[in-house]
Design an enzyme around this catalytic site. Sequence first.
Site, PDB file in Angstrom:
ATOM      1  CB  ILE A  26      -6.186  -7.473   5.389  1.00  0.00           C
ATOM      2  CG1 ILE A  26      -6.387  -6.687   3.849  1.00  0.00           C
ATOM      3  CG2 ILE A  26      -7.159  -6.532   6.268  1.00  0.00           C
ATOM      4  CD1 ILE A  26      -7.540  -6.592   3.196  1.00  0.00           C
ATOM      5  CB  CYS A  27      -3.563  -3.918   5.947  1.00  0.00           C
ATOM      6  SG  CYS A  27      -2.936  -2.007   5.595  1.00  0.00           S
ATOM      7  CB  ALA A  28       0.114  -3.204   9.198  1.00  0.00           C
ATOM      8  CE1 TYR A  47      -0.396   0.011   2.264  1.00  0.00           C
ATOM      9  CE2 TYR A  47       1.882   0.479   3.367  1.00  0.00           C
ATOM     10  CZ  TYR A  47       0.781   0.883   2.608  1.00  0.00           C
ATOM     11  OH  TYR A  47       0.590   2.086   2.075  1.00  0.00           O
ATOM     12  CB  SER A  73      -5.168  -9.422   2.189  1.00  0.00           C
ATOM     13  OG  SER A  73      -5.299  -9.069   0.563  1.00  0.00           O
TER      14      SER A  73
END
Length: 107
Positions: A26-28, A47, A73
């Site tokens: 998730i994210c980076a 992200y 995500s």
Amino acid sequence: TKLHECQALCDLLLLHNEQEKLIAAICAAPSVLGRLGILEGKQATCYPGFEEKLNGAIVCSTKVAVDGHVITSKGMGTAIDFSLKLIELLVDKETADKIGAGIIYYV
């Protein structure tokens, strides 16, 4: 330390990918999977601003992307969607829905 600089983590991710075990980022963090070639030809999200680091992924704008054994995500704001999708895949949809209702996410 940057995640992609941790050789033990990279080795584990590559092994999990080879064995088609569930990998979630998730994210980076999906950028680490991209650097390792794990996202090649797979739908993935991350992200905003990290898309170019997904190397060969089919970048999608959804909150959560599932392609085979890889789940990605966008970030903190999508963490509940991400978590419920993981529960659905690890347990079942009924359990994920029950938890979603229990935290008043599905209103």
